[in-house]
Design a protein around this motif. Structure first.
Motif: not given
Length: 465
Positions: A17-20, A153-159, A162-168
């Motif tokens: 999942l992290l790799l994805l 680069a500015r929105s990478i954290l939120f777009r 962060l969603p992928n971290l919540v998903l993981v």
């Protein structure tokens, strides 16, 4: 491998999942890069239009030149007034029209130059190029503050992150719950085994286990069966030994004590009582029977068919084994004037050599013991119908058909049988035959006289060339 099964499953499921997530972020960046490339091409297309927007010189010295923006340039500037800027400079770098902050070193050639600059907290994508106008050569600069790469680069954290971290994290909890549920049968199996008594070797129910666990349960049941068979064999041996050794040992002890008392008592007309040759013979016979019984009981315990299933088999040459048995019993047969013969063919089969030696020794010993003087005993081995066989035939009294099955039982002797014996020889041979997946067959000898005891080894393979 030192990690627990739960941790390994979690790692194996969460890492992909992290790799994805990383791959998703990379593809998002590549998509932004493609958009930015098209944006650069759009900026470059507006440069000549902005240069053509200069339609004349000022009427007086110092008056700015006349600028009439082309419609595409107007649309670009109006679509994002906070993120769009332009500048027209002369060859000395003086800004004639537009934003002063865009003034800079002119390009060294007529080729367009792209670069990114920070101004007012915005990352601008700027293109500069020399253009020929009615005023002569000028430097045209266009700037776009909506560069997709900078926006990414500015929105990478939120777009992305962060969603992928919540998903993981959510997937980790879901996977942990699923793993706990999936491993519950293994935990229940562990608890059931821990609660078992050391004497409880009953089989585990395979139907109540998942398909993936059934091979493990089947292996455990096989192990329980082997251990139970070995324990049962030991229990039977102890029971048989304690029962059968009690009588000869008690008789031997009684005779020895009686002779010890008689040896110390005075006899009429002579000194102490002396042991006669007959008494010594009885004492020797009792000791010999006790020793033979102990050896046969030990052989019976070692030959238990169920306990031998776990022992690996080795190639055994039957002809050499028969020859060795002939030499071993030749003196006993000669003493009774028995014709001990050998009819052997070279044949090899997988088995336990020491067990087959014990089997053949018991058969030959019984044949020599119960065959009357002047008789004959023949040892045979070879192949019949593609299968290896081993048999011993004699012309003695034989065994009645109704007794042939019972003589394979432990300690059973045919009524009226002459000579010493414990009823274990054929029982041992039958155990060894079953350990080799064969059946011990008792049949009358040639011409209906005597007894032929043999066994056929199924699946012994083709005959050697």
């Amino acid at each position: 491998m030192t990690l627990g099964l739960r941790r390994r499953l979690l790692v194996m499921l969460i890492v992909p999942l992290l790799l994805l997530a990383v791959i998703n972020a990379w593809y998002d960046y590549r998509s932004a890069d493609n958009v930015a490339l098209r944006q650069d091409q759009g900026l470059l297309a507006l440069v000549p239009l902005l240069a053509d927007s200069i339609v004349g010189e000022g009427r007086t010295v110092g008056e700015p030149s006349v600028l009439l923006l082309a419609p595409p340039v107007q649309d670009f500037l109006k679509s994002g007034p906070r993120h769009a800027a332009y500048a027209i400079s002369d060859a000395d770098g003086k800004v004639l029209h537009g934003d002063q902050w865009l003034a800079g070193l002119p390009p060294t050639s007529r080729e367009p130059e792209f670069h990114t600059e920070e101004y007012g907290g915005v990352a601008w994508r700027i293109v500069r190029q020399r253009q020929q106008t009615v005023l002569g050569e000028v430097v045209v600069a266009l700037a776009d503050g909506s560069d997709p790469r900078q926006q990414w680069a500015r929105s990478i954290l939120f777009r992305v992150l962060l969603p992928n971290l919540v998903l993981v994290v959510a997937a980790a909890f879901a996977v942990r719950w699923a793993v706990e549920r999936a491993l519950r049968p293994l935990l229940e199996l562990r608890d059931a085994l821990e609660r078992r008594s050391p004497r409880d070797l009953s089989s585990i129910d395979e139907a109540g286990s998942p398909d993936e666990v059934r091979p493990l349960v089947r292996s455990l049941n096989r192990l329980f069966g082997l251990v139970d068979a070995q324990a049962e064999s030991q229990r039977r041996f102890i029971a048989d030994a304690s029962h059968q050794l009690r009588t000869p040992l008690a008789g031997l002890q009684t005779q020895v004590e009686a002779w010890a008392q008689a040896a110390g008592a005075p006899a009429a007309g002579r000194g102490t009582v002396q042991l006669t040759a007959e008494e010594v013979r009885k004492l020797r016979g009792a000791a010999r029977r006790t020793s033979q019984l102990a050896n046969q009981l030990l052989a019976l315990s070692r030959a238990d068919a169920r306990a031998m299933l776990a022992q690996p088999m080795q190639p055994v040459e039957l002809k050499a084994l028969c020859g060795a048995m002939l030499e071993t019993h030749l003196d006993a047969a000669t003493a009774k004037r028995i014709d001990l013969g050998l009819d052997a063919q070279a044949v090899q089969l997988p088995g336990h050599e020491w067990l087959l030696r014990e089997l053949l020794g018991n058969l030959v010993d019984n044949a020599v013991k119960y065959t009357p003087e002047g008789g004959s005993v023949t040892i045979r081995c070879g192949r019949r119908a593609g299968a290896a066989f081993l048999e011993v035939e004699d012309d003695g009294p034989g065994i009645a058909p109704g007794e042939r099955q019972r003589v394979l039982e432990r300690f059973y002797r045919v009524q009226g049988t002459q000579g010493e014996g414990n009823g274990l020889g054929l029982a041992i041979a039958d155990e060894i035959a079953r350990a080799h997946h064969a059946h011990l067959a008792l049949q009358p000898g040639a011409g209906g006289r005597g007894l032929r005891v043999g066994l056929v080894f199924p699946g012994s393979g083709p005959e050697k060339p």
